[in-house]
Design a protein around this motif. Structure first.
Motif, PDB file in Angstrom:
ATOM      1  N   ARG A  65       7.318  11.892  -5.446  1.00 51.12           N
ATOM      2  CA  ARG A  65       6.093  12.614  -4.889  1.00 51.12           C
ATOM      3  C   ARG A  65       5.185  13.081  -5.972  1.00 51.12           C
ATOM      4  NH1 ARG A  65       8.895  16.341  -0.137  1.00 51.12           N
ATOM      5  NH2 ARG A  65       8.295  15.015   1.537  1.00 51.12           N
ATOM      6  N   GLN A  96       1.816  10.898  -7.983  1.00 48.38           N
ATOM      7  CA  GLN A  96       0.525  10.876  -7.818  1.00 48.38           C
ATOM      8  C   GLN A  96      -0.180  11.791  -8.777  1.00 48.38           C
ATOM      9  OE1 GLN A  96      -0.998  11.743  -3.742  1.00 48.38           O
ATOM     10  NE2 GLN A  96      -3.048  12.406  -4.718  1.00 48.38           N
ATOM     11  N   ASN A 113      -1.094   9.234 -11.258  1.00 48.63           N
ATOM     12  CA  ASN A 113      -2.136   8.855 -10.079  1.00 48.63           C
ATOM     13  C   ASN A 113      -1.532   7.378  -9.761  1.00 48.63           C
ATOM     14  OD1 ASN A 113      -4.465   8.631  -8.848  1.00 48.63           O
ATOM     15  ND2 ASN A 113      -5.383   7.042  -9.904  1.00 48.63           N
ATOM     16  N   LEU A 114      -0.237   7.593  -9.490  1.00 45.14           N
ATOM     17  CA  LEU A 114       0.553   6.240  -8.919  1.00 45.14           C
ATOM     18  C   LEU A 114       1.183   6.884  -7.415  1.00 45.14           C
ATOM     19  CD1 LEU A 114       2.376   5.019 -12.068  1.00 45.14           C
ATOM     20  CD2 LEU A 114       0.280   3.927 -10.749  1.00 45.14           C
ATOM     21  N   LYS A 115       1.653   5.946  -6.618  1.00 44.72           N
ATOM     22  CA  LYS A 115       2.126   6.208  -5.397  1.00 44.72           C
ATOM     23  C   LYS A 115       3.332   5.123  -5.076  1.00 44.72           C
ATOM     24  CE  LYS A 115      -0.639   3.962  -2.101  1.00 44.72           C
ATOM     25  NZ  LYS A 115      -1.531   4.090  -0.849  1.00 44.72           N
ATOM     26  N   LEU A 159       6.334   1.469  -7.806  1.00 41.32           N
ATOM     27  CA  LEU A 159       4.877   2.311  -7.624  1.00 41.32           C
ATOM     28  C   LEU A 159       3.629   1.257  -7.773  1.00 41.32           C
ATOM     29  CD1 LEU A 159       5.902   5.102 -10.189  1.00 41.32           C
ATOM     30  CD2 LEU A 159       5.713   5.465  -7.686  1.00 41.32           C
ATOM     31  N   PHE A 175      -2.588   4.605  -7.238  1.00 38.49           N
ATOM     32  CA  PHE A 175      -3.179   5.256  -5.976  1.00 38.49           C
ATOM     33  C   PHE A 175      -4.774   5.427  -5.926  1.00 38.49           C
ATOM     34  CE2 PHE A 175      -4.657   9.575  -4.053  1.00 38.49           C
ATOM     35  CZ  PHE A 175      -3.859   9.440  -2.924  1.00 38.49           C
ATOM     36  N   GLU A 187      -7.366   6.843  -3.848  1.00 40.42           N
ATOM     37  CA  GLU A 187      -8.087   7.975  -3.169  1.00 40.42           C
ATOM     38  C   GLU A 187      -8.717   7.619  -1.641  1.00 40.42           C
ATOM     39  OE1 GLU A 187      -9.537  12.365  -3.652  1.00 40.42           O
ATOM     40  OE2 GLU A 187      -9.396  11.022  -5.331  1.00 40.42           O
ATOM     41  N   ALA A 239      -6.367   6.105   0.874  1.00 41.15           N
ATOM     42  CA  ALA A 239      -5.497   7.192   1.227  1.00 41.15           C
ATOM     43  C   ALA A 239      -6.160   7.988   2.241  1.00 41.15           C
ATOM     44  CB  ALA A 239      -4.805   7.813   0.047  1.00 41.15           C
TER      45      ALA A 239
END
Length: 222
Positions: free
Chosen positions: A150, A153, A157-159, A207, A210, A212, A215
């Protein structure tokens, strides 16, 4: 004053001997779990291994379940103390996950008897609270992995490509499966065997960047 000091020394000496004997009992229990894969441990056999009477065992532990709990506590303390150190280091998310999982499989390989506890093999016929405690241990490990994922991010800046909960469960299952194979093979298949290659494969899809905008799509984008 001298009498009081002597009494204090005697009390300290007795406490040290008691602690030493408790440690000896737990070490012997772990050794018996390792030397007899699949075998059930009796207090009579453990007393013979330690070189004391069963009554002496019960002076240090009120039940066999408490002896198992002593080993489980050692496992918990060892794993989570080291995990805390891992989290204090400036590592990437992937590196944190790798180190946590590698810690688990390495600990298992070095402690075959305790691995029988971790997979539940040695707890057949024992009290339910022991199995519950092992379950809680793995829940804590999974929760820690989920938290690490968690934080990716914010930190990088990864997910994950799936939810952190789903991925944490997959990662822990991969490591836990190595432990199960280790016990099932009577300790011939090492948990670290091919682990580096397997982790490399898992890491490839661990991963992704991310986005944005993706998302949280704006209601004003038509």
């Amino acid at each position: 004053m001298n009498t009081s000091a002597a009494q204090a020394r005697d009390a300290s000496s007795r406490a040290a001997k008691k602690t030493s004997r408790k440690e000896q009992i737990l070490q012997s229990l772990a050794q018996m779990l390792e030397s007899g894969p699949g075998a059930r441990i009796t207090t009579a056999a453990l007393a013979r291994e330690v070189g004391v009477s069963e009554a002496a065992l019960y002076r240090h532990f009120p039940s066999k379940a408490r002896m198992f709990e002593g080993l489980i506590k050692f496992i918990e303390d060892t794993l989570f103390t080291r995990i805390s150190r891992i989290l204090q280091d400036e590592l990437t998310t992937a590196e944190r996950c790798e180190k946590i999982l590698t810690l688990l499989v390495t600990f298992a390989e070095k402690n075959p008897g305790m691995t029988r506890l971790l997979v539940g093999d040695a707890l057949t016929g024992e009290t339910d609270r022991l199995r519950a405690r092992i379950s809680q241990l793995f829940d804590r490990l999974e929760a820690q992995l989920k938290q690490v994922l968690r934080e990716a991010q914010i930190r990088e800046n990864l997910k994950p490509p799936v939810s952190p909960a789903v991925l944490a469960n997959l990662l822990l299952s991969a490591a836990e499966g190595r432990l199960v194979q280790f016990v099932r093979s009577e300790f011939s298949r090492k948990p670290t065997e091919h682990w580096d290659e397997q982790w490399h494969y898992l890491q490839q899809n661990l991963l992704q960047p991310f986005d944005e905008a993706t998302a949280n799509p704006s209601p004003y984008n038509f």
